[in-house]
Design an enzyme around this catalytic site. Structure first.
Site, PDB file in Angstrom:
ATOM      1  N   LYS A  13     -10.457  86.783  84.700  1.00 26.82           N
ATOM      2  CA  LYS A  13     -11.443  87.629  85.380  1.00 26.82           C
ATOM      3  C   LYS A  13     -10.960  88.082  86.758  1.00 26.82           C
ATOM      4  O   LYS A  13     -11.087  89.239  87.113  1.00 26.82           O
ATOM      5  CB  LYS A  13     -12.760  86.865  85.579  1.00 26.82           C
ATOM      6  CG  LYS A  13     -13.529  86.595  84.320  1.00 26.82           C
ATOM      7  CD  LYS A  13     -14.923  86.061  84.652  1.00 26.82           C
ATOM      8  CE  LYS A  13     -14.877  84.748  85.409  1.00 26.82           C
ATOM      9  NZ  LYS A  13     -14.406  83.606  84.621  1.00 26.82           N
ATOM     10  N   ARG A  88     -23.946  82.864  86.438  1.00 31.59           N
ATOM     11  CA  ARG A  88     -23.321  81.784  85.682  1.00 31.59           C
ATOM     12  C   ARG A  88     -24.289  81.207  84.650  1.00 31.59           C
ATOM     13  O   ARG A  88     -23.857  80.523  83.727  1.00 31.59           O
ATOM     14  CB  ARG A  88     -22.915  80.687  86.671  1.00 31.59           C
ATOM     15  CG  ARG A  88     -21.638  79.975  86.330  1.00 31.59           C
ATOM     16  CD  ARG A  88     -21.320  78.931  87.377  1.00 31.59           C
ATOM     17  NE  ARG A  88     -20.537  79.464  88.480  1.00 31.59           N
ATOM     18  CZ  ARG A  88     -19.213  79.560  88.471  1.00 31.59           C
ATOM     19  NH1 ARG A  88     -18.527  79.159  87.429  1.00 31.59           N
ATOM     20  NH2 ARG A  88     -18.571  80.041  89.497  1.00 31.59           N
ATOM     21  N   ARG A 127       0.108  75.755  84.808  1.00 36.41           N
ATOM     22  CA  ARG A 127       0.053  76.185  86.212  1.00 36.41           C
ATOM     23  C   ARG A 127       0.392  75.039  87.141  1.00 36.41           C
ATOM     24  O   ARG A 127       0.035  73.893  86.893  1.00 36.41           O
ATOM     25  CB  ARG A 127      -1.354  76.693  86.559  1.00 36.41           C
ATOM     26  CG  ARG A 127      -1.550  78.088  86.138  1.00 36.41           C
ATOM     27  CD  ARG A 127      -2.400  78.958  86.956  1.00 36.41           C
ATOM     28  NE  ARG A 127      -3.470  78.385  87.749  1.00 36.41           N
ATOM     29  CZ  ARG A 127      -4.368  79.167  88.338  1.00 36.41           C
ATOM     30  NH1 ARG A 127      -4.320  80.466  88.186  1.00 36.41           N
ATOM     31  NH2 ARG A 127      -5.310  78.632  89.071  1.00 36.41           N
ATOM     32  N   ARG A 162      -2.865  70.713  89.595  1.00 32.70           N
ATOM     33  CA  ARG A 162      -4.186  70.397  90.125  1.00 32.70           C
ATOM     34  C   ARG A 162      -4.943  69.529  89.128  1.00 32.70           C
ATOM     35  O   ARG A 162      -4.809  69.693  87.927  1.00 32.70           O
ATOM     36  CB  ARG A 162      -4.978  71.687  90.375  1.00 32.70           C
ATOM     37  CG  ARG A 162      -4.617  72.353  91.673  1.00 32.70           C
ATOM     38  CD  ARG A 162      -5.280  73.692  91.870  1.00 32.70           C
ATOM     39  NE  ARG A 162      -6.577  73.839  91.175  1.00 32.70           N
ATOM     40  CZ  ARG A 162      -7.317  74.942  91.263  1.00 32.70           C
ATOM     41  NH1 ARG A 162      -6.898  75.965  91.982  1.00 32.70           N
ATOM     42  NH2 ARG A 162      -8.459  75.029  90.633  1.00 32.70           N
ATOM     43  N   ARG A 173     -13.866  71.832  81.170  1.00 38.04           N
ATOM     44  CA  ARG A 173     -14.408  73.036  81.806  1.00 38.04           C
ATOM     45  C   ARG A 173     -14.774  74.087  80.761  1.00 38.04           C
ATOM     46  O   ARG A 173     -15.771  74.781  80.893  1.00 38.04           O
ATOM     47  CB  ARG A 173     -13.374  73.628  82.779  1.00 38.04           C
ATOM     48  CG  ARG A 173     -13.318  72.881  84.108  1.00 38.04           C
ATOM     49  CD  ARG A 173     -12.042  73.197  84.869  1.00 38.04           C
ATOM     50  NE  ARG A 173     -11.985  74.559  85.373  1.00 38.04           N
ATOM     51  CZ  ARG A 173     -10.862  75.141  85.806  1.00 38.04           C
ATOM     52  NH1 ARG A 173      -9.716  74.480  85.765  1.00 38.04           N
ATOM     53  NH2 ARG A 173     -10.883  76.358  86.272  1.00 38.04           N
TER      54      ARG A 173
END
Ligand SMILES: [Zn+2]
Length: 215
Positions: A13, A88, A127, A162, A173
């Site tokens: 996004k 959300r 990542r 992370r 998530r």
């Protein structure tokens, strides 16, 4: 253009929003950014929001809507805006609908960026982020590794995964997204505003949005 961007974490996004803003000067608006902005500006609503954030609590919807109402009336929103990661939840979507009626703003569409779960898992779990909080350069062990393994090209600090980007955390998530946010897709479908773009490149998503805007 006035759009809502929907999509799971890692669906891209943010990348799509950045590229869209370059097309017509519309601004990208995310809840995190406007909260930080209000806190920095020291407005009444910002101070109230800060109290929640300092306690580690979620900022209540009424407060977010108040800040959103101000933000959408800023002059830079005249050319258009892209809501990134907001709303959300269904209650937020209902509140946004009322707010837009009040402000006399008509949205062009809600864009659902639909990326397969395994692609997102692969994208995020590869990542790596520079551990230096002032740098935070982002790498990818597959597509964009640092020149020296585990070391940031820009500042020499260790490059780490992370905690919220481990495979287990990403899975969690995505499950949360599916439970809380995915119902928004049904909401905007009923409103007759939804387009779903199944594409893994931001260019393809943007092409689909342009086509719909021109139609
Ligand atoms: Zn760095």
């Amino acid at each position: 253009m006035k759009l809502i961007l929907l999509g799971a974490p890692g669906a891209g996004k943010g990348t799509v929003a950045k590229q869209l803003t370059q097309l017509d000067g519309s601004v990208q608006i995310s809840t995190g950014d406007i909260l930080r902005g209000a806190v920095q500006a020291g407005s009444d609503l910002g101070k109230q929001a800060k109290a929640f954030m300092d306690r580690g609590d979620l900022v209540p919807d009424e407060l977010i809507m108040g800040i959103m109402e101000k933000r959408l009336q800023d002059p830079d929103c005249k050319k258009g805006f892209l809501l990134d990661g907001f709303p959300r939840t269904i209650p937020q979507a209902e509140a946004l609908k009322k707010l837009l009626v009040k402000l006399g703003i008509k949205l062009d569409m809600a864009v659902n960026i639909d990326v397969p779960r395994n692609v997102i898992l692969d994208r995020l779990s590869t990542r790596r982020t520079c551990s230096n909080s002032k740098c935070q350069a982002i790498y990818n062990v597959k597509s964009m590794p640092p020149k020296k393994e585990g070391i940031c090209d820009k500042c020499g600090s260790p490059v780490v995964q992370r905690e919220d980007e481990t495979e287990a955390a990403i899975s969690h998530r995505l499950d949360t997204y599916n439970k809380k946010t995915a119902p928004l897709i049904g909401f905007y479908e009923k409103e007759g505003m939804l387009i779903t773009v199944s594409a893994t490149s931001s260019e393809a998503v943007i092409a689909a949005i342009k086509k719909k805007l021109a139609a």
